[in-house]
Enzyme design. Structure first.
Site, PDB file in Angstrom:
ATOM      1  N   GLN A   1      -6.055   0.897  -9.323  1.00 41.58           N
ATOM      2  CA  GLN A   1      -4.976   1.870  -9.327  1.00 41.58           C
ATOM      3  C   GLN A   1      -5.275   3.011 -10.295  1.00 41.58           C
ATOM      4  O   GLN A   1      -5.671   2.793 -11.436  1.00 41.58           O
ATOM      5  CB  GLN A   1      -3.666   1.187  -9.721  1.00 41.58           C
TER       6      GLN A   1
ATOM      7  N   ASP B   1      -0.068  -4.236   2.080  1.00 40.29           N
ATOM      8  CA  ASP B   1      -0.411  -3.049   1.283  1.00 40.29           C
ATOM      9  C   ASP B   1      -1.568  -2.321   1.954  1.00 40.29           C
ATOM     10  O   ASP B   1      -2.688  -2.282   1.435  1.00 40.29           O
ATOM     11  CB  ASP B   1      -0.785  -3.468  -0.148  1.00 40.29           C
TER      12      ASP B   1
ATOM     13  N   CYS C   1       1.204   3.715   0.524  1.00 39.87           N
ATOM     14  CA  CYS C   1       0.849   4.975  -0.137  1.00 39.87           C
ATOM     15  C   CYS C   1       1.040   6.148   0.816  1.00 39.87           C
ATOM     16  O   CYS C   1       0.731   7.284   0.468  1.00 39.87           O
ATOM     17  CB  CYS C   1      -0.594   4.927  -0.643  1.00 39.87           C
TER      18      CYS C   1
END
Length: 484
Positions: free
Chosen positions: A310, A414, A441
């Site tokens: 990240q 994810d 995202c």
């Protein structure tokens, strides 16, 4: 077959000057051309209402055109002055953070109404999670060398040695970063011009994009917020390598940054494509260590130059805490069960869930083999058991392991920006899990998938937004779905 009717307002390649009037999801500013023929919509990325911009038409249809931003001619009245050097990677850095949050909230809500068909999305909204660090939040930055720079006085390109970022709207021209951009490490960026000068004095050429030749290509830096150390990677071609002293350059970096230098690596990239690491290039350790250690929610992770991690670790803690909160909301439904973590990357979420639950078996799946190797190492380092990782395509994994159908009560998703492939989402739905925690995202693809999940018996229970990238258009979302 009849010809497609063209619009009467703009042509492809045309340069426009226009005022931005509205804001759409993904940082697309909206301008309009009005005439006796009617009204025509122009989308320009990374712009704000109130700005006057110069843009070039890239494609157009009968009703609207998509443009590339060339320059901001005058700012919005909402923008403020800043002490940082402006870069293309932070188009909204002059906009107060509260305004940034408002734009992101409104445009993302609109997505779930239009694409996800969730009319009551406001009533399901849980929290807007802010980044703990508004500035200097990134733990990785890539700076490019270029033989073509930009003269801000003459407003034209110029032959000069540059190290920084590509000029907005171009692929062949860069601008020197002379001081702190407000995104990465201040001490490092204030010294980047010294690294540029050192390289320039070797008389070896920076990369010339149109000619596809040169020696210096990229300078990549990773930072650990746990140790405050820096890991460097100089990317060059191989042709003039005997003329460059890598050990001497390592000594120069230590002179600049002292004990903050965790390690210095050198990569060879002889490919003409515009990528940092070549698919077949070598990466060699010249000084120090090849990895740094970062900490997330009391778990330690080793990070190499190639590792996915990240970019905003302090905000990632808040993101993962929200995922854990949704996953463990009904803790009794998770304890002593199997949780399937799909598109798991380096397994961070799975490790956090395992550390917070009792006798829960976590199965992580991701197609990137190097990420799965890192996941296994990190789980061992953190002494977390009951974790099994598979380096497989998610869709194929679900086909190869039918034994998990009706055995998984909780799913964590994810995926990448492209979202979940329709066929894979169908397989995921067939697992018949009680609940899904979907991290995204790219809310546009998540909104698309939301419609299909609702059509197949899942109900959106709550959703949160996480601002991992201040001063950009990006926003992450965490959504909880449950079987009706």
């Amino acid at each position: 077959m009849g010809r497609r009717e063209r619009n009467k307002f703009v042509k492809r390649g045309q340069i426009l000057e226009l005022e931005i009037e509205d804001y759409a999801f993904g940082g697309k500013g909206i301008g309009r051309i009005r005439s006796d023929e009617g009204e025509f919509v122009i989308f320009v990325p990374n712009t704000l209402p109130g700005q006057v911009v110069k843009a070039q038409v890239k494609k157009s249809s009968k009703r609207y055109a998509e443009c590339k931003l060339i320059d901001v001619l005058s700012p919005s009245e909402d923008e403020t002055t800043i002490s940082y050097q402006e870069i293309p990677g932070a188009p909204y850095i002059k906009l107060p953070i509260e305004k940034q949050h408002a734009y992101k909230y409104d445009s993302t809500m609109s997505l779930f109404k239009k694409i996800g068909k969730v009319e009551n999305i406001e009533s399901l909204f849980d929290e807007f999670v802010k980044s703990p660090n508004q500035f200097h939040y990134r733990n990785k930055m890539e700076y490019g060398f270029s033989a073509i720079g930009y003269d801000n006085i003459k407003k034209s390109d110029v032959d000069e040695f540059t190290l920084g970022f590509k000029r907005r709207g171009t692929w062949w021209m860069a601008e020197n970063l002379e001081k702190d951009s407000g995104l990465f490490d201040k001490e490092f960026e204030d010294n980047l011009h010294k690294i540029k000068n050192y390289c320039q004095e070797t008389n070896l050429a920076p990369w010339h994009a149109p000619k596809r030749e040169g020696f210096f290509r990229y300078f990549v830096v990773r930072k650990s917020y746990k140790t405050n150390q820096l890991l460097f990677n100089l990317v060059t071609t191989s042709y003039d390598l005997p003329k460059f002293d890598l050990e001497k350059f390592a000594e120069f970096l230590v002179e600049l940054f002292g004990e903050r230098v965790a390690g210095f690596l050198h990569s060879i990239n002889d490919e003409t494509g515009d990528r940092t690491l070549a698919t077949a290039g070598k990466i060699n350790l010249i000084y120090g260590k090849e990895k740094i250690v970062e900490e997330l929610l009391d778990l330690n992770f080793e990070i190499s130059m190639k590792s996915f991690f990240q970019t905003n670790p302090k905000c990632a803690e808040k993101l993962y805490s929200k995922v854990a909160e949704y996953t463990l909301e009904n803790k009794e439904a998770v304890d002593n069960t199997v949780v399937l973590d799909l598109f798991c990357g380096t397994g961070t979420i799975g490790q956090i869930i395992a550390s917070k639950s009792n006798n829960t078996k976590i199965i992580g799946v991701d197609i990137i083999e190097s990420a799965i190797k890192d996941a296994r190492k990190n789980a061992k380092r953190n002494n977390i058991k009951d974790l099994t990782f598979y380096a497989e395509d998610v869709g194929k994994f679900l086909t190869k392991h039918p034994e998990y159908q009706n055995k998984i009560r909780t799913l964590i998703l994810d995926p990448s920006r492209a979202g979940i492939a329709p066929k894979t989402l169908t397989k995921i739905i067939k697992l018949n899990a009680d609940r899904m925690v979907y991290v995204s995202c790219n809310p546009a693809t998540q909104a698309r998938d939301t419609e299909q999940l609702i059509q197949n018996g899942y109900q959106l229970k709550k959703i949160s937004f996480v601002d991992q990238f201040p001063h950009t258009a990006h926003i992450e979302t965490v959504a909880l779905f449950e079987k009706e």
